[in-house]
Every structure is written in structure tokens, then in C-alpha cells.
Scaffold this motif. Structure first.
Motif, PDB file in Angstrom:
ATOM      1  N   ALA A  33      25.636  -2.067 -35.404  1.00 30.72           N
ATOM      2  CA  ALA A  33      24.893  -2.951 -34.506  1.00 30.72           C
ATOM      3  C   ALA A  33      25.869  -3.817 -33.735  1.00 30.72           C
ATOM      4  CB  ALA A  33      23.945  -3.824 -35.315  1.00 30.72           C
ATOM      5  N   HIS A  34      25.566  -4.018 -32.455  1.00 27.39           N
ATOM      6  CA  HIS A  34      26.384  -4.860 -31.575  1.00 27.39           C
ATOM      7  C   HIS A  34      25.472  -5.932 -30.999  1.00 27.39           C
ATOM      8  CE1 HIS A  34      29.490  -5.894 -28.647  1.00 27.39           C
ATOM      9  NE2 HIS A  34      28.516  -5.971 -27.763  1.00 27.39           N
ATOM     10  N   CYS A  35      25.770  -7.195 -31.284  1.00 29.48           N
ATOM     11  CA  CYS A  35      24.955  -8.311 -30.814  1.00 29.48           C
ATOM     12  C   CYS A  35      25.220  -8.561 -29.333  1.00 29.48           C
ATOM     13  CB  CYS A  35      25.253  -9.571 -31.616  1.00 29.48           C
ATOM     14  SG  CYS A  35      24.320 -11.007 -31.068  1.00 29.48           S
ATOM     15  N   GLY A  36      24.154  -8.718 -28.566  1.00 29.80           N
ATOM     16  CA  GLY A  36      24.282  -8.973 -27.146  1.00 29.80           C
ATOM     17  C   GLY A  36      24.664 -10.399 -26.823  1.00 29.80           C
ATOM     18  N   LYS A  37      24.523 -11.297 -27.780  1.00 36.04           N
ATOM     19  CA  LYS A  37      24.813 -12.705 -27.538  1.00 36.04           C
ATOM     20  C   LYS A  37      26.226 -13.094 -27.977  1.00 36.04           C
ATOM     21  CE  LYS A  37      22.867 -17.277 -28.381  1.00 36.04           C
ATOM     22  NZ  LYS A  37      21.822 -18.014 -29.089  1.00 36.04           N
ATOM     23  N   CYS A  38      26.551 -12.880 -29.247  1.00 35.20           N
ATOM     24  CA  CYS A  38      27.858 -13.306 -29.768  1.00 35.20           C
ATOM     25  C   CYS A  38      28.853 -12.151 -29.919  1.00 35.20           C
ATOM     26  CB  CYS A  38      27.684 -14.030 -31.099  1.00 35.20           C
ATOM     27  SG  CYS A  38      27.228 -12.971 -32.486  1.00 35.20           S
ATOM     28  N   ARG A  39      28.430 -10.931 -29.595  1.00 34.28           N
ATOM     29  CA  ARG A  39      29.271  -9.729 -29.658  1.00 34.28           C
ATOM     30  C   ARG A  39      29.742  -9.369 -31.062  1.00 34.28           C
ATOM     31  NH1 ARG A  39      32.516  -9.091 -24.144  1.00 34.28           N
ATOM     32  NH2 ARG A  39      30.917  -9.940 -22.784  1.00 34.28           N
ATOM     33  N   HIS A  40      29.052  -9.853 -32.052  1.00 31.06           N
ATOM     34  CA  HIS A  40      29.360  -9.510 -33.441  1.00 31.06           C
ATOM     35  C   HIS A  40      28.972  -8.052 -33.683  1.00 31.06           C
ATOM     36  CE1 HIS A  40      28.161  -9.596 -37.846  1.00 31.06           C
ATOM     37  NE2 HIS A  40      29.459  -9.819 -37.845  1.00 31.06           N
TER      38      HIS A  40
END
Length: 87
Positions: A33-40
Motif C-alpha cells: 500500500a502507498h499512502c497518497g498523503k504521507c507517502r508511507h
């Protein structure tokens, strides 16, 4: 794109030949999974998703299910597929 554990990652759109649901995706693929907000980025447990939503859940639906473990974001998340080395 490369994961920090040196797993080659590709966007879900590039992996259409490998199945459109969790049960059709080969076992040597990992979900990240790639977070769209924090790029985690974090590896996703595909068996947990299968137990919760069923094995016939479309891969296109999985990003809407995901929630970032760092910032709790649910919007703009992406699903990446990584292929583990096969010996």
C-alpha cells in the motif's frame, strides 16, 4: 519503483494479466500500500483482506479499503504489486 526491501514494485494497472481478484493473483506477488498523503509504504496482508472481504474481491477495490497506519488517511491510496524472486 522499488520497496525498501528491494522488492520490485509496479502499479496495479500494469499487472492486469495476472488476475483481477485476490484469488487469481499468484502467491509470489506481494501487495504493498502507498499512502497518497504521507507517502508511507507498507506491505498488506492479502490473507487478512481475503478473510474480511472474500477472495473474490477485485484488486481495483482494495485501495478504497486501505487506511494508512501512519496518518490514518483513506483517500488517494494506491495498491502496488511486488513480485518476489522465485528460485
Amino acid at each position: 519503483m522499488r520497496h525498501r526491501r528491494s522488492i520490485d514494485l509496479m502499479p496495479r494497472e500494469d499487472a492486469g494479466d495476472y488476475g483481477s481478484t485476490l484469488d487469481r493473483l499468484p502467491e509470489w506477488y506481494v501487495l504493498v500500500a502507498h499512502c497518497g498523503k504521507c507517502r508511507h509504504q507498507a506491505q498488506v496482508d492479502r490473507r487478512l483482506i481475503a478473510r474480511t472481504y472474500g477472495t473474490d474481491v477485485p484488486l481495483a477495490r482494495v485501495p478504497r479499503i486501505l487506511k494508512c497506519s501512519r496518518c490514518q488517511n483513506r483517500d488517494g491510496n494506491k495498491l502496488l504489486l511486488g513480485r518476489l524472486p522465485r528460485d
